[in-house]
Design an enzyme around this catalytic site. Sequence first.
Site: not given
Ligand code: V0V
Ligand code: CO
Length: 142
Positions: A8, A44, A60, A84, A134
């Site tokens: 996705h 979602e 998604q 993502h 992912e």
């Molecule tokens: C954050 N950053 C990104 C980003 N989110 N870069 C590209 N794409 C994204 N989506 C960058 C952001 O610009 C910052 O860059 C840096 O990462 C740190 O961001 P932050 O806002 O301070 O956030 P953090 O560090 O607290 O968290 C970032 C991470 C977090 C990636 C660790 O978003 C995470 O854990 N994501 C995985 C879980 C998730 O996204 N769940 C929702 C979808 P600079 O400023 O340092 O350069 S759930 C899903 O898809 C499901 C359930 C499924 O498919 O089944």
């Molecule tokens: Co997802």
Amino acid sequence: MLLSRIDHVGIAVASLAGTIPLYEEAFGLTVVHQEDNDRQGVREAMLLVNNGEAGSSYVQLLEPLREDSPVGKFLAKWGPGIHHIAYGVADIDSALAALTTIGFDLVNKTPVHGTAGSRIAFVHPKALGGVLTELVEAVEGH
Ligand code: V0V
Ligand code: CO
């Protein structure tokens, strides 16, 4: 080959109700699954694009449940847009082991609960050229 398909594309939206009709109207897609994932902080909707031999592909749509969640923070920083990309894998445990061995920064070192009972794990965007990535091991038939 580690990856079997694009599972996705995850898109951050302010409101599912406001965005689903756009995909219905533009492409005739329909919502085949909807779920709240409290741990991920998202509500979602999965819209089916294609049922292929290697499994299905979806759009998604992700609405944040809380401001202080990955999608909530993303929306505040960038606004709505691509959040993502998710690739299908046959065996997520061995995929994560392989990435760990070669030194990639994983957000999830072990799989967590994903949509429709899938097992998922995220690779940090900084490790892959700015793209939050992912891996999905889908339940058979999804
Ligand atoms: C954050 N950053 C990104 C980003 N989110 N870069 C590209 N794409 C994204 N989506 C960058 C952001 O610009 C910052 O860059 C840096 O990462 C740190 O961001 P932050 O806002 O301070 O956030 P953090 O560090 O607290 O968290 C970032 C991470 C977090 C990636 C660790 O978003 C995470 O854990 N994501 C995985 C879980 C998730 O996204 N769940 C929702 C979808 P600079 O400023 O340092 O350069 S759930 C899903 O898809 C499901 C359930 C499924 O498919 O089944
Ligand atoms: Co997802």
